[in-house]
Design a protein around this motif. Structure first.
Motif, PDB file in Angstrom:
ATOM      1  N   UNK A 235       0.845  -1.269  -0.232  1.00 47.82           N
ATOM      2  CA  UNK A 235      -0.015  -0.038   0.508  1.00 47.82           C
ATOM      3  C   UNK A 235       0.235   1.070   0.182  1.00 47.82           C
ATOM      4  N   UNK A 236       2.123   1.308   1.122  1.00 48.26           N
ATOM      5  CA  UNK A 236       3.258   2.667   0.528  1.00 48.26           C
ATOM      6  C   UNK A 236       3.681   2.367  -0.444  1.00 48.26           C
ATOM      7  N   UNK A 237       4.081   1.639  -1.107  1.00 42.39           N
ATOM      8  CA  UNK A 237       4.819   1.428  -2.776  1.00 42.39           C
ATOM      9  C   UNK A 237       3.768   1.834  -4.003  1.00 42.39           C
ATOM     10  N   UNK A 238       1.925   1.713  -3.331  1.00 44.54           N
ATOM     11  CA  UNK A 238       1.186   2.804  -4.598  1.00 44.54           C
ATOM     12  C   UNK A 238       0.572   3.548  -4.400  1.00 44.54           C
ATOM     13  N   UNK A 239       1.194   4.353  -2.390  1.00 41.55           N
ATOM     14  CA  UNK A 239       0.422   5.591  -2.717  1.00 41.55           C
ATOM     15  C   UNK A 239       1.905   6.215  -3.236  1.00 41.55           C
ATOM     16  N   UNK A 240       3.072   5.355  -2.873  1.00 40.89           N
ATOM     17  CA  UNK A 240       4.340   6.696  -3.121  1.00 40.89           C
ATOM     18  C   UNK A 240       4.760   6.943  -4.815  1.00 40.89           C
ATOM     19  N   UNK A 241       3.428   5.817  -5.406  1.00 45.21           N
ATOM     20  CA  UNK A 241       4.086   5.474  -6.715  1.00 45.21           C
ATOM     21  C   UNK A 241       3.166   6.519  -7.329  1.00 45.21           C
ATOM     22  N   UNK A 242       1.492   7.143  -7.110  1.00 45.62           N
ATOM     23  CA  UNK A 242       0.348   7.741  -7.347  1.00 45.62           C
ATOM     24  C   UNK A 242       1.540   9.165  -7.084  1.00 45.62           C
ATOM     25  N   UNK A 243       2.012   9.657  -5.913  1.00 47.33           N
ATOM     26  CA  UNK A 243       2.323  10.889  -5.588  1.00 47.33           C
ATOM     27  C   UNK A 243       3.770  11.213  -6.380  1.00 47.33           C
ATOM     28  N   UNK A 244       4.672  10.234  -6.719  1.00 45.11           N
ATOM     29  CA  UNK A 244       5.584  10.602  -7.465  1.00 45.11           C
ATOM     30  C   UNK A 244       5.528  11.021  -9.397  1.00 45.11           C
TER      31      UNK A 244
END
Length: 151
Positions: free
Chosen positions: A18-27
């Motif tokens: 979930x953190x990877x997904x959130x980070x990918x969306x943010x980046x």
């Protein structure tokens, strides 16, 4: 992030994913990015989405495909209109009756996604849909980074 399960292994794996997904969306921030999030359980998928909505800094819009939808690009374009959300999550691919046609048309229209959508596009998929993307839409699939898996 809050927990998704009582099992320590599932909690750790899901939290990291979930953190990877959130980070990918943010980046992606204002640029088109195609992200695949794989979860074979619709119930678990909804738990993760609820967690993301609560904890992610990026405002996420959702589109749920109907079984009768035949094109991904047009369905998304109709749903968002002229808006450019911070991030868009598309779910329901597993329920589309003409999934092969939808995937083939998405591959044909792939340049339109990049031209018209200036946000990260997350497709919630299961293993079956990933296999179909590999075989039916290899060009579109190649635009994705590593698939983010939720076990």
């Amino acid at each position: 992030m809050k927990s998704l399960s009582n099992s320590p292994d599932v909690l750790t794996d899901s939290t990291v994913a979930a953190q990877r997904l959130a980070r990918a969306m943010m980046l992606a921030g204002g640029d088109f990015s195609l992200i695949l999030a794989c979860c074979n359980s619709v119930k678990r998928q909804q738990q993760i989405l609820n967690l993301l909505h609560k904890s992610c800094l990026t405002k996420i819009q959702e589109v749920t495909l109907l079984p009768t939808d035949e094109t991904l690009y047009t369905t998304i374009k109709t749903a968002i209109g002229t808006a450019q959300p911070e991030a868009l999550i598309v779910k329901g691919l597993e329920s589309v009756e003409a999934i092969n046609q939808l995937i083939l048309s998405a591959n044909i229209m792939r340049d339109e996604f990049r031209k018209d959508f200036h946000f990260p596009l997350v497709l919630w998929v299961n293993d079956e849909i990933i296999h179909k993307l590999v075989w039916l839409a290899p060009d579109l699939k190649n635009w994705t980074a590593n698939t983010i898996r939720f076990e």
